[in-house]
Scaffold this active site. Structure first.
Site, PDB file in Angstrom:
ATOM      1  N   CYS A  61       0.833  -1.206   0.000  1.00  0.00           N
ATOM      2  CA  CYS A  61       0.000   0.000   0.000  1.00  0.00           C
ATOM      3  C   CYS A  61       0.871   1.261   0.000  1.00  0.00           C
ATOM      4  O   CYS A  61       1.640   1.464  -0.931  1.00  0.00           O
ATOM      5  CB  CYS A  61      -1.003  -0.021   1.154  1.00  0.00           C
ATOM      6  N   HIS A 110      -3.870  -4.589  -0.023  1.00  0.00           N
ATOM      7  CA  HIS A 110      -3.431  -5.058   1.289  1.00  0.00           C
ATOM      8  C   HIS A 110      -3.419  -6.581   1.310  1.00  0.00           C
ATOM      9  O   HIS A 110      -4.470  -7.213   1.389  1.00  0.00           O
ATOM     10  CB  HIS A 110      -4.370  -4.535   2.378  1.00  0.00           C
ATOM     11  N   GLU A 126      -2.499  -8.380   3.769  1.00  0.00           N
ATOM     12  CA  GLU A 126      -2.930  -8.833   5.095  1.00  0.00           C
ATOM     13  C   GLU A 126      -4.442  -8.816   5.259  1.00  0.00           C
ATOM     14  O   GLU A 126      -4.974  -9.396   6.215  1.00  0.00           O
ATOM     15  CB  GLU A 126      -2.261  -7.980   6.189  1.00  0.00           C
TER      16      GLU A 126
END
EC number: 4.3.2.10
Length: 212
Positions: free
Chosen positions: A85, A194, A196
């Protein structure tokens, strides 16, 4: 093997840490994964993950204030390196957000999505681009192993990469026009989305990074 997640106070760090540790278990690796804002400890790590969340001027100021900018530049030269990001945006020459200079690993700029974007049906698209979107892999890369073409990843951003060299573009998405969302060069791989927050696909990409 040690993998450092750079902690400069800007990012969803504990979520990233949890995801990378889960990916390490999936990879079957005996790897120490840790957060660090210590330039010396980052320099000793074998691999580096560089997350980021928030405004790019604030991120760049925090990185420089902590003396981590030089550690990041050194890691970019010779370690497997994953930018996420705003951590990925910081790798470019310049951003329109706050007229901010980046680290210059990738030539090009980070641009803001235009206002009044419309989808193919004529409906207004919101900025920031937020939610799940498909990603087209435009080149082969080891970090794509086990990830099908047009897999969906999770995005939250108002700015996007505009690389000078199209050969550095590894993946694209559409909002509504195509934009680069994965870039790579040598030992460096970076995503606008992202990992995650991208469930199984994100974990697979992180696992591939630990195996890279």
């Amino acid at each position: 093997m040690q993998t450092a997640i750079i902690d400069y106070g800007m990012g969803n760090l504990h979520s990233v840490l949890k995801s990378v540790r889960t990916a390490g278990q999936l990879a079957g690796k005996n790897v120490e994964i840790f957060l660090s804002g210590d330039p010396e400890r980052v320099s000793r790590a074998d691999k580096v993950i560089f997350p980021g969340q928030g405004a790019m001027p604030d991120c760049m100021a925090a990185l420089t204030r902590g003396g981590l900018d030089e550690a990041v530049k050194d890691a970019l030269k010779n370690k497997p390196f994953f930018g996420i990001c705003v951590g990925a945006q910081l790798l470019f020459d310049h951003s329109e957000e706050g007229n901010t200079d980046g680290l210059g690993w990738f030539g090009g700029k980070v641009r803001r999505f235009e206002r009044d974007l419309l989808d193919p049906q004529g409906c207004r698209l919101k900025v920031p681009h937020m939610g799940w979107n498909t990603v087209r892999q435009t080149q082969n890369h080891p970090l794509f192993q086990g990830i099908p073409q047009d897999t969906r990843f999770y995005f939250v951003h108002s700015y996007y990469f505009a690389p000078e060299n199209p050969e550095t573009i590894l993946g694209e998405s559409d909002y509504p026009s195509p934009f680069a969302c994965i870039v790579g060069k040598d030992n460096v791989f970076a995503t606008q989305f992202h990992t995650e927050k991208s469930h199984d696909a994100g974990l697979t990409m992180l696992k591939n990074f630990l195996n890279w």
